[in-house]
Design an enzyme around this catalytic site. Structure first.
Site, PDB file in Angstrom:
ATOM      1  N   PHE A  77       0.894  -1.232  -3.588  1.00  0.00           N
ATOM      2  CA  PHE A  77       1.398  -1.057  -3.298  1.00  0.00           C
ATOM      3  C   PHE A  77       2.178  -0.473  -0.999  1.00  0.00           C
ATOM      4  O   PHE A  77       2.936  -0.512  -0.719  1.00  0.00           O
ATOM      5  CB  PHE A  77       3.153  -0.935  -4.196  1.00  0.00           C
ATOM      6  N   CYS A  78       0.879  -0.944  -0.768  1.00  0.00           N
ATOM      7  CA  CYS A  78       1.149  -0.548   0.706  1.00  0.00           C
ATOM      8  C   CYS A  78       1.749   0.582   0.569  1.00  0.00           C
ATOM      9  O   CYS A  78       1.827   1.348   1.934  1.00  0.00           O
ATOM     10  CB  CYS A  78       2.168  -1.155   1.871  1.00  0.00           C
ATOM     11  N   ASN A  79       1.156   1.867   0.337  1.00  0.00           N
ATOM     12  CA  ASN A  79       1.098   3.267   0.460  1.00  0.00           C
ATOM     13  C   ASN A  79       0.332   4.464  -0.243  1.00  0.00           C
ATOM     14  O   ASN A  79       0.399   5.068  -1.517  1.00  0.00           O
ATOM     15  CB  ASN A  79       3.047   3.863  -0.677  1.00  0.00           C
ATOM     16  N   ASN A  89       2.748   2.013   4.603  1.00  0.00           N
ATOM     17  CA  ASN A  89       1.777   1.855   6.002  1.00  0.00           C
ATOM     18  C   ASN A  89       2.184   0.744   7.430  1.00  0.00           C
ATOM     19  O   ASN A  89       2.096   1.323   8.104  1.00  0.00           O
ATOM     20  CB  ASN A  89       1.053   0.313   5.477  1.00  0.00           C
TER      21      ASN A  89
END
Ligand SMILES: Cc1ncc(COP(=O)(O)O)c(C=O)c1O
Length: 478
Positions: free
Chosen positions: A409-411, A151
């Site tokens: 996972f911030c993806n 992100n």
């Protein structure tokens, strides 16, 4: 899920582990060459086994050895250090150590100081933000990035949007979650001549472990792009040689490489690309002079112009200690060990079958070791093929003292493709008036897979870790 006591487990018994380890060594002879890491784990990382931890979140953060902390504390205990923004004796002593660490960072990555500078930041996100806020995005220019990105790389699109640049996403495709090369070439051809075009991608995915080719850097340069590569998930287990690959900007966090210290990352920037960046403000430390009445300022040259305020000066010497720690082991040794263990774990996971023959695991990303690292994302399925909620897996893992990670996972881009979430699915949740929490998002998606379980191997992973994890995984077999 209840575990029947009569169930026969393959991985649970200690006496079976010895035999499994022998088989593993025969299948992966290169592992033997990495035995010094077993010694290190038994000494420097002893607390891990003493406390019965099964640590599988190296992509979240690596672990530190006792010696790293001791050496750093020794420096602090023996020296008298002042703020490096002065020129008094204590300030000079600090400056000397911090500048030594800065040079060491460049040396570690084989980056010539004539060609690159190292800017200390708070973390990889801080490095990415420095580029995002300073890059001369403008109407007619482009910000192109892969779906598969953290992100903190996605977030740069908001700077680009604000300044009127076009935002282009390069898709990744199931099952491997890789980019289609032909598609990429076409998109690279669309750089706007005479404009500022920035292409950003991760050297290794923090979602799937995919390693995206570093050859893209020169291909993109040749087609008119500046290139920023996020190396945060790559450098903990791979060699990065900046005499061979030459991105314009790259980001990393040191705690992901060697656990300690947290709070320090780095932007490594190519000197030829630096003049493009325009900082949107100035701060203490970033200027040569600034005037209130004269209403002007001159930005300092090089790294100083990018380090806002006082750097984390007492902690920076621990970066050099950490890099030396990795060098004393050898990054290739770490790489080979993680590759052997990841390969074994992938095979073991994919071979697990419920009694009706249905697979227990759905893998997101490559099933073999070609161009991938030690990060594995999966979902668990019951015998009827229904998803077992990743939150349930996490709760049970926590109870077993296993540290893994769940969610996206911030993806989000890789997660959306992996879970087959469409543009419509995702846009609908941004039509809500009130911001949603992640839990509300899960409810909103009404049973669709929205995340995964991630396990990642690293610096001091050993066979015991992957074997014990398989013992946990097979408790979900029906
Ligand atoms: C690939 C990648 N990029 C960037 C980041 C951001 O790192 P930090 O949170 O240290 O800024 C992470 C963190 O997990 C990551 O895995």
């Amino acid at each position: 899920m209840a575990v029947a006591s009569s169930k026969k487990f393959t991985y649970a018994l200690d006496d079976e582990m010895g035999a499994a380890y022998q088989e593993f060594l025969e299948a992966y002879p290169a592992f033997k060459e990495t035995h010094r890491l077993d010694d290190l784990r038994a000494s420097e990382y002893r607390r891990l086994d003493d406390q019965g931890h099964l640590y599988l979140d190296y992509t979240g953060g690596s672990l530190y050895g006792d010696g790293q902390v001791r050496q750093h504390m020794e420096i602090l205990r023996q020296g008298v250090f002042g703020n490096p923004h002065s020129s008094n004796p204590t300030s000079k002593a600090m400056t000397q150590l911090d500048e030594h660490a800065r040079h060491y960072v460049l040396q570690y990555f084989n980056a010539s100081p004539d060609e690159y500078i190292a800017v200390f930041t708070q973390n990889a996100s801080g490095a990415l933000k420095l580029v995002g806020e300073s890059y001369p995005f403008a109407p007619g220019g482009r910000y192109m990035l892969t779906f598969d990105n953290h992100n903190s790389v996605n977030g740069i699109r908001e700077f680009a949007r604000h300044k009127g640049a076009e935002i282009v996403y390069v898709p990744v495709f199931r099952p491997d979650l890789r980019v289609d090369e032909e598609n990429l070439n076409q998109l690279l051809d669309e750089a706007q001549p005479g404009q500022h075009n920035l292409f950003a991608y991760p050297a290794q995915s923090n979602f799937s472990g995919v390693q995206h080719p570093l050859e893209w850097i020169e291909r993109a340069h040749a087609k008119g792009w500046d290139v920023m590569v996020d190396f945060a998930a790559f450098v903990p287990t791979n060699r990065l040689d900046l005499s061979k690959v030459k991105p314009d900007f790259l980001s990393l966090s040191f705690y992901k490489m060697f656990g300690y210290p947290t709070g320090i990352g780095c932007l490594i920037a190519r000197k030829t690309a630096l003049p493009k960046l325009r900082r949107p403000w100035f701060a203490g430390g970033t200027i040569t002079i600034a005037s209130v009445q004269g209403d002007g300022y001159y930005l300092a040259e090089g790294e100083a112009g990018f380090e806002d305020g006082t750097i984390n000066y007492l902690t920076i010497p621990a970066v050099e200690i950490g890099l030396k720690h990795i060098e004393s082991i050898g990054i290739e040794v770490i790489h080979d060990r993680v590759a052997c263990l990841t390969s074994w774990l992938l095979d073991a996971l994919l071979n697990l079958r419920h009694s009706n023959g249905a697979p227990l695991i759905r893998l997101y990303g490559p099933a073999d070791m070609h161009m991938r690292g030690g990060t594995i994302s999966v979902n668990f399925l019951d015998a009827q093929g229904n998803l077992i909620n990743f939150r349930q897996i996490e709760t049970q893992a926590n109870a077993a003292n296993i540290s893994l990670r769940t969610g996206c996972f911030c993806n989000p881009g890789a997660g959306e493709v992996a879970n087959n979430l469409t543009r419509d699915d995702m846009s609908s949740c941004f039509r809500e008036i009130n911001p949603m929490s992640f839990d509300e998002f899960l409810t909103f998606m009404d049973g669709k897979a929205t995340g995964a379980v991630r396990v990642s191997l690293g610096l001091v992973s050993n066979f015991n870790d992957v074997y014990r994890f398989m013992g946990f995984v097979e408790t979900f077999l029906e």
